[in-house]
Scaffold this motif. Structure first.
Motif, PDB file in Angstrom:
ATOM      1  N   LEU A 153       5.034   6.840   2.015  1.00 29.22           N
ATOM      2  CA  LEU A 153       5.549   5.567   2.505  1.00 29.22           C
ATOM      3  C   LEU A 153       4.939   4.423   1.703  1.00 29.22           C
ATOM      4  N   VAL A 154       5.688   3.357   1.606  1.00 32.23           N
ATOM      5  CA  VAL A 154       5.182   2.145   0.975  1.00 32.23           C
ATOM      6  C   VAL A 154       5.250   1.021   2.002  1.00 32.23           C
ATOM      7  N   ALA A 155       4.125   0.358   2.211  1.00 30.34           N
ATOM      8  CA  ALA A 155       4.078  -0.750   3.163  1.00 30.34           C
ATOM      9  C   ALA A 155       4.796  -1.936   2.572  1.00 30.34           C
ATOM     10  N   TYR A 165       0.836  -1.191   0.000  1.00 29.65           N
ATOM     11  CA  TYR A 165       0.000   0.000   0.000  1.00 29.65           C
ATOM     12  C   TYR A 165       0.875   1.247   0.000  1.00 29.65           C
ATOM     13  N   ILE A 166       0.339   2.326  -0.516  1.00 32.88           N
ATOM     14  CA  ILE A 166       1.032   3.613  -0.535  1.00 32.88           C
ATOM     15  C   ILE A 166       0.303   4.539   0.424  1.00 32.88           C
ATOM     16  N   THR A 167       1.060   5.142   1.310  1.00 30.80           N
ATOM     17  CA  THR A 167       0.480   5.952   2.368  1.00 30.80           C
ATOM     18  C   THR A 167       1.169   7.306   2.428  1.00 30.80           C
ATOM     19  N   TYR A 178       1.638  11.000   4.680  1.00 28.07           N
ATOM     20  CA  TYR A 178       1.521  11.678   5.964  1.00 28.07           C
ATOM     21  C   TYR A 178       1.821  13.157   5.790  1.00 28.07           C
ATOM     22  N   GLN A 217      -4.356   6.754   2.074  1.00 25.65           N
ATOM     23  CA  GLN A 217      -3.679   5.521   1.707  1.00 25.65           C
ATOM     24  C   GLN A 217      -4.401   4.915   0.510  1.00 25.65           C
TER      25      GLN A 217
END
Lengths: 115, 111
Positions: free
Chosen positions: B89-91, B32-34, B36, B49
């Motif tokens: 961020l990438v999970a 997933y791409i998140t 912040y 996300q």
């Protein structure tokens, strides 16, 4: 109160002293994290924990110790503080798996100054 | 680790739409791409996300092309209060999960 709380919010100490920063979360999140943030840098991961009694090093673990005897608490200890550890420290938590894995909730931060 | 690359800084003006692109060339199938947002003297705050195509909420939209090698955070009609640092961020799928923030994109909105 529900949420993630850090204490103290501000701390001034001297080189060589031991300092413990506290982090408490009320959601029973599995994962907890400690980051430090310095001017000109993003957040750098110090340590993280996947569950009680499970901790692991991040990018910059040297000089820090963590423990997690209870799910809700994740204290960060500087055993012998150095000036280079002057920073803002953020604690965070997440459910740790699935779509929620990347959804971190952060505390307000602890600003530490080492003289 | 899926490394992300973002611009260091961006400038905009009130009322404009801002698009911040994040490159993540080696993103895994289930990642997933998140995004912040961080204001000065505060911890980062989750914005949005997504996994693919488009996601929209009350704050922003996230566009993810089919190849998922990049994503774009879109902030409609920014105001001065949108001045902040934005992190992509990438999970990680499988194995240990280590959220890495990087330096983010510093957005300054001018009057």
């Amino acid at each position: 109160d529900a949420g993630i709380t850090q204490s103290p919010r501000y701390k001034i100490t001297e080189t060589g002293r031991q300092v413990t920063l506290m982090c408490h979360q009320t959601w029973s999140h599995s994962y907890m994290f400690w980051y430090r943030q310095d001017l000109g840098h993003g957040l750098r991961l110090i340590y993280y924990s996947a569950a009680a009694d499970i901790t692991d090093k991040g990018e910059v673990p040297d000089g820090y110790v963590v423990s997690r005897s209870k799910t809700e608490n994740f204290p960060l200890t500087l055993e012998s503080a150095t000036r280079s550890q002057t920073s803002v420290y953020f604690c965070a938590s997440s459910v740790g798996a699935g779509p929620g894995a990347n959804v971190l909730t952060f505390g307000a931060g602890s600003r530490l100054t080492v003289l | 680790l899926a490394k992300t690359t973002q611009p260091i800084s961006m400038d905009s003006y009130e009322g404009q739409e801002v698009n911040i692109t994040c490159s993540h060339n080696n993103i895994a199938t289930n990642d997933y791409i998140t995004w912040y947002q961080q204001f000065p003297s505060q911890g980062p705050r989750f914005i949005i996300q997504g996994y693919k195509t488009k996601v929209t909420n009350e704050v922003a939209s996230l566009f993810i092309p089919a190849d998922r090698k990049s994503s774009t955070l879109s902030l409609p009609r920014v105001s001065l209060s949108d001045t902040a640092v934005y992190y992509c961020l990438v999970a990680l799928s499988g194995g240990s999960y280590i959220p890495t923030f990087g330096r983010g994109t510093s957005l300054i909105v001018h009057p």
